[in-house]
Design a protein around this motif. Sequence first.
Motif, mmCIF file in Angstrom:
data_model
loop_
_atom_site.group_PDB
_atom_site.id
_atom_site.type_symbol
_atom_site.label_atom_id
_atom_site.label_comp_id
_atom_site.label_asym_id
_atom_site.label_seq_id
_atom_site.Cartn_x
_atom_site.Cartn_y
_atom_site.Cartn_z
ATOM 1 N N VAL A 162 0.661 -1.117 -0.106
ATOM 2 C CA VAL A 162 0.022 -0.017 0.408
ATOM 3 C C VAL A 162 0.643 1.049 0.019
ATOM 4 C CG1 VAL A 162 -0.257 0.078 2.584
ATOM 5 C CG2 VAL A 162 -2.216 1.332 1.161
ATOM 6 N N ASN A 163 1.644 1.382 0.534
ATOM 7 C CA ASN A 163 2.743 2.721 0.692
ATOM 8 C C ASN A 163 3.409 2.833 -0.670
ATOM 9 O OD1 ASN A 163 2.087 2.832 3.533
ATOM 10 N ND2 ASN A 163 4.142 2.201 4.259
ATOM 11 N N VAL A 164 3.878 1.568 -0.959
ATOM 12 C CA VAL A 164 4.466 1.568 -2.301
ATOM 13 C C VAL A 164 3.525 2.700 -3.670
ATOM 14 C CG1 VAL A 164 5.564 0.085 -3.930
ATOM 15 C CG2 VAL A 164 6.130 -0.221 -1.891
ATOM 16 N N VAL A 165 2.130 1.828 -3.696
ATOM 17 C CA VAL A 165 2.051 2.251 -4.278
ATOM 18 C C VAL A 165 0.821 3.857 -3.995
ATOM 19 C CG1 VAL A 165 1.016 0.427 -5.180
ATOM 20 C CG2 VAL A 165 -0.871 1.151 -3.689
ATOM 21 N N VAL A 166 0.512 4.444 -3.767
ATOM 22 C CA VAL A 166 0.855 5.087 -2.652
ATOM 23 C C VAL A 166 1.529 6.490 -3.321
ATOM 24 C CG1 VAL A 166 -0.199 7.227 -1.301
ATOM 25 C CG2 VAL A 166 -1.037 4.743 -0.721
ATOM 26 N N ASP A 167 2.713 6.039 -3.083
ATOM 27 C CA ASP A 167 4.173 6.951 -3.254
ATOM 28 C C ASP A 167 4.252 6.524 -5.005
ATOM 29 O OD1 ASP A 167 4.610 7.276 -0.520
ATOM 30 O OD2 ASP A 167 6.630 6.167 -0.977
ATOM 31 N N GLU A 168 4.513 5.581 -5.436
ATOM 32 C CA GLU A 168 3.933 5.948 -6.948
ATOM 33 C C GLU A 168 3.061 6.493 -7.595
ATOM 34 O OE1 GLU A 168 6.002 4.819 -11.080
ATOM 35 O OE2 GLU A 168 6.726 4.767 -8.802
ATOM 36 N N ALA A 169 2.221 6.754 -7.111
ATOM 37 C CA ALA A 169 1.211 7.372 -7.801
ATOM 38 C C ALA A 169 1.625 8.838 -7.321
ATOM 39 C CB ALA A 169 -0.552 6.829 -6.785
ATOM 40 N N PHE A 170 2.023 8.962 -5.801
ATOM 41 C CA PHE A 170 2.188 11.038 -6.445
ATOM 42 C C PHE A 170 3.649 11.213 -7.668
ATOM 43 C CE2 PHE A 170 1.214 10.438 -1.636
ATOM 44 C CZ PHE A 170 -0.571 12.017 -1.838
ATOM 45 N N LYS A 171 4.655 10.553 -8.023
ATOM 46 C CA LYS A 171 5.467 10.189 -8.253
ATOM 47 C C LYS A 171 4.857 10.717 -9.313
ATOM 48 C CE LYS A 171 8.709 7.548 -5.984
ATOM 49 N NZ LYS A 171 10.061 7.344 -6.210
ATOM 50 N N GLN A 172 3.990 9.451 -10.061
ATOM 51 C CA GLN A 172 3.340 9.021 -11.245
ATOM 52 C C GLN A 172 2.539 10.325 -11.936
ATOM 53 O OE1 GLN A 172 -0.122 6.441 -13.418
ATOM 54 N NE2 GLN A 172 2.151 6.031 -13.230
ATOM 55 N N ALA A 173 1.169 10.952 -10.690
ATOM 56 C CA ALA A 173 1.272 12.183 -11.244
ATOM 57 C C ALA A 173 1.393 13.961 -10.910
ATOM 58 C CB ALA A 173 -0.294 12.181 -10.087
ATOM 59 N N GLY A 174 2.782 13.928 -10.739
ATOM 60 C CA GLY A 174 3.509 14.493 -10.311
ATOM 61 C C GLY A 174 2.666 15.711 -8.723
ATOM 62 N N VAL A 175 2.536 15.514 -8.602
ATOM 63 C CA VAL A 175 1.754 16.146 -6.802
ATOM 64 C C VAL A 175 2.361 16.143 -5.564
ATOM 65 C CG1 VAL A 175 -0.379 17.207 -8.955
ATOM 66 C CG2 VAL A 175 0.069 14.573 -6.846
ATOM 67 N N THR A 176 1.840 16.422 -4.278
ATOM 68 C CA THR A 176 2.363 16.300 -3.145
ATOM 69 C C THR A 176 1.102 15.995 -2.723
ATOM 70 O OG1 THR A 176 2.466 18.574 -2.334
ATOM 71 C CG2 THR A 176 4.247 17.753 -3.639
ATOM 72 N N ALA A 177 0.622 15.248 -1.723
ATOM 73 C CA ALA A 177 -0.719 15.129 -0.473
ATOM 74 C C ALA A 177 -1.433 16.665 -0.827
ATOM 75 C CB ALA A 177 0.240 14.421 0.342
ATOM 76 N N ASN A 178 0.066 17.649 -0.088
ATOM 77 C CA ASN A 178 -1.377 18.708 0.198
ATOM 78 C C ASN A 178 -1.876 19.908 -0.853
ATOM 79 O OD1 ASN A 178 -0.163 19.281 2.546
ATOM 80 N ND2 ASN A 178 2.220 20.274 2.115
#
Length: 343
Positions: free
Chosen positions: A74-90
Amino acid sequence: MKKLKNTLFSNKPVTIDENSLIMAIESSCDETACAIVRGGREVLANIVASQIKIHEEFGGVIPEIAAREHLEAVNVVVDEAFKQAGVTANDITAFAGTVGPGLVGCLLVGLNATKSLALAYDKPFIGINHLNAHISANFIDTDLEPPFIALLVSGGHTQIIDVKSYSELEIIGETIDDAVGEAYDKVARLIGLPYPGGPKLDKLAQEGNPHAFKLPEAKVDGYNFSFSGLKTAVLRLVKSFDGQELPTADICASFQECVSSTLLKKVKRAAEERGYKQVVLAGGVAANSEIRKKIFDLKDDGYNVFAPIMKYCTDNASMVASAAFFFDKTFDNIDVEVFSRVK
């Protein structure tokens, strides 16, 4: 536009519009998925970690193993999604997660991760019904709007749904026993196909004669379905060869013809009687070649037909994010619990 309730630490309402970014997590069965979607239709990231290889040796999904694999991924796919989208949690407007139906231990992993993100970044939480999410896969990269008749075919569900609006959905027909996906998997095991059996049966059926064997179509009232008798008929057919070589391709093709014809008759009748000219196909079995072909043939009768592209048919998080954007019937209480069956 929709307004969500205040976040945990802020009294300012959050408005979701076409520019909003929703991050979603899906873990209802054997895929750990995370996606980021803008405005319900534009996918910025779609990450799926599949467990098919792990469960192949067992001939099906083992819930305890699946849940442990979700914890690893789960942590891996969340981190990868942020990278792929080029955005942050904020940058995220709201976090969405699947509440059910599904395997309880698996659902808990994804939903707890979603809730944790919402709390950590003080963003709204949106809980999603997995079946609504499958319907929402049709909104991605399309201009589809209700009303329409939806045929939802998956491993655990076979339903005809009258989607009057984003807030009003009515199940008008469903299976009274085996779902289509269950029937496919059981028949696949009967003829010796390995897990996952459904896609392998579909592939083999394309080599066979769909009229080689006349299999029974259950007579069920209304828009409901029954496939357990069909499964039993295939079992008897297989036993009738009594050690002789099985014409597996013909059996697969005949079974698939019976299932797809039954689905087509029911959904066409529902659309005609409800006065709709839009038909939507959804769920993991929406990737089946013959079911897909027969439903799309409704275009010849003047219907607008929609189905997700293949990667959005099976479980994924993009459809969860889309459902969070479009459907009003969601869960916004962070204390919501997972459920295994349709509520």
